[in-house]
Write an enzyme that holds these catalytic residues in place. Sequence first.
Site, PDB file in Angstrom:
ATOM      1  N   ARG A  99       0.850  -1.198   0.000  1.00  0.00           N
ATOM      2  CA  ARG A  99       0.000   0.000   0.000  1.00  0.00           C
ATOM      3  C   ARG A  99       0.881   1.242   0.000  1.00  0.00           C
ATOM      4  O   ARG A  99       0.622   2.204  -0.700  1.00  0.00           O
ATOM      5  CB  ARG A  99      -0.960   0.016   1.211  1.00  0.00           C
ATOM      6  CG  ARG A  99      -1.668   1.363   1.370  1.00  0.00           C
ATOM      7  CD  ARG A  99      -2.925   1.340   2.234  1.00  0.00           C
ATOM      8  NE  ARG A  99      -2.881   0.414   3.347  1.00  0.00           N
ATOM      9  CZ  ARG A  99      -2.140   0.584   4.456  1.00  0.00           C
ATOM     10  NH1 ARG A  99      -1.384   1.662   4.587  1.00  0.00           N
ATOM     11  NH2 ARG A  99      -2.154  -0.317   5.409  1.00  0.00           N
ATOM     12  N   LYS A 144      -8.626   6.160 -19.585  1.00  0.00           N
ATOM     13  CA  LYS A 144      -8.960   6.660 -20.918  1.00  0.00           C
ATOM     14  C   LYS A 144      -7.704   6.652 -21.807  1.00  0.00           C
ATOM     15  O   LYS A 144      -7.207   5.597 -22.118  1.00  0.00           O
ATOM     16  CB  LYS A 144      -9.614   8.041 -20.786  1.00  0.00           C
ATOM     17  CG  LYS A 144     -10.631   8.151 -19.630  1.00  0.00           C
ATOM     18  CD  LYS A 144     -11.879   7.304 -19.826  1.00  0.00           C
ATOM     19  CE  LYS A 144     -12.763   7.220 -18.581  1.00  0.00           C
ATOM     20  NZ  LYS A 144     -13.158   8.471 -17.951  1.00  0.00           N
ATOM     21  N   TYR A 158     -17.282  16.443 -15.496  1.00  0.00           N
ATOM     22  CA  TYR A 158     -17.519  15.000 -15.586  1.00  0.00           C
ATOM     23  C   TYR A 158     -18.532  14.606 -14.496  1.00  0.00           C
ATOM     24  O   TYR A 158     -18.364  14.991 -13.327  1.00  0.00           O
ATOM     25  CB  TYR A 158     -16.189  14.256 -15.406  1.00  0.00           C
ATOM     26  CG  TYR A 158     -16.343  12.765 -15.323  1.00  0.00           C
ATOM     27  CD1 TYR A 158     -16.675  12.023 -16.448  1.00  0.00           C
ATOM     28  CD2 TYR A 158     -16.172  12.093 -14.118  1.00  0.00           C
ATOM     29  CE1 TYR A 158     -16.837  10.646 -16.375  1.00  0.00           C
ATOM     30  CE2 TYR A 158     -16.316  10.720 -14.034  1.00  0.00           C
ATOM     31  CZ  TYR A 158     -16.653  10.001 -15.171  1.00  0.00           C
ATOM     32  OH  TYR A 158     -16.811   8.649 -15.089  1.00  0.00           O
ATOM     33  N   ASP A 189      -8.192  18.525 -14.466  1.00  0.00           N
ATOM     34  CA  ASP A 189      -8.475  17.169 -14.943  1.00  0.00           C
ATOM     35  C   ASP A 189      -8.080  17.134 -16.415  1.00  0.00           C
ATOM     36  O   ASP A 189      -8.757  17.717 -17.262  1.00  0.00           O
ATOM     37  CB  ASP A 189      -9.980  16.874 -14.745  1.00  0.00           C
ATOM     38  CG  ASP A 189     -10.371  15.462 -15.188  1.00  0.00           C
ATOM     39  OD1 ASP A 189      -9.631  14.865 -16.002  1.00  0.00           O
ATOM     40  OD2 ASP A 189     -11.417  14.972 -14.735  1.00  0.00           O
TER      41      ASP A 189
END
Length: 384
Positions: free
Chosen positions: A51, A200, A103, A175
């Site tokens: 982690r 994406k 978004y 973004d």
Amino acid sequence: MAKKDLRFNSKTIHGGQHPDKAYGAVMPPIYQTSTYAQTTPGGHQGYEYSRSANPTRTALENALASIENGNHGLAFASGLAAIDAVLKLLKPGDEVLATNDLYGGSYRLFKRVYENFGIIFRFLDMQDAKAIETEISHATRMVWLETPTNPLMNIVDISAIAKITKQKGLLLAVDNTFASPYLQRPLELGADIVMHSATKYLGGHSDLVVGALVVNDTDLAEQLYFIQNASGAICGPMDSFLTLRGIKTLHVRMQRHCENGEAIAHFLNAHHKIEKVYWPGFESHPNHAVAKKQMKGYGGMISFVPKGGNYADAIKIVEKLKIFTLAESLGGVESLAGHPASMTHASIPKNEREKIGVVDALIRLSVGIEDVDDLIADLAQALD
Ligand SMILES: *Cc1c(COP(=O)(O)O)cnc(C)c1O
């Protein structure tokens, strides 16, 4: 030549990368392990629990920093997990100014999760950068913007907004999912944080869900790293490997996305059954000059409205497409079509949607890298 001095099209392949220490593997091994042997308590080689850090993720994080021309990269389990980490920099009473056609998932996280913790969000049209100046209050801590926006391809002038946020001491987060660093690098334009849904264009093959942050400032990187480790929404080793593999071809894919996008935007614009085409490459686009200044090309995202079309017509067109797959998401090698009113923007009330231009007949395309003549033939038969 130091790797940090490489040109973008070399950084995608070499940026932040080196052969693996153990056996010289040229491609980073997938370190599918949660923990690492220690010789004595605390005696390890930089990794103690996955982690906190994992060598495959480190390779991805270094690549992300390199292609965005930043100093620190962080990889998350999804784009929204990356946004979530940024919001955890804030405290109750802090205010975020965000672009109004955001978004949908970001909007939901802001309004339905973080508003409950006392963070205030206001949504503005930022196409005129000056307009945000009067909106900044004593509580404002951050500006969150997207450009090009989804699905109307509005363009926001990043450096003009950055001038204002710097002067007022606010964080500017961008973004950069729709553009990718091939087309636009917000840190170079004055942003403090770049965020990606690597799901994406960075991944590019519609085979993973990953998020990313890149920053220059070391204190900010340390705060975000603390949050990443404390909250735990990290990118796993397999997804880190796949994202790295995607990044290696980002520049060639984007070049083709741009070429195909341009050809299809012009095809649609000239078609007698089309009312309106949204694509920032047209000189008639209201912010074409800004797009031309801050982007290397105009990308493969296009939206259009068929002439006199309604909800049912749009559905009929997207159902008739054979090469364009009807699906959510974007940025993969394959072409996708979507109907915002019933898919990505279905949760927004019709009158709210239509106020910003997301009408019932609007269709959004993510133009892939197939042969463009096949894509145009597919659109032609669906429109007929
Ligand atoms: C997909 C997307 C996100 C969310 O990313 P996930 O990887 O799906 O969590 C955020 N912003 C934009 C612009 C996106 O397209």
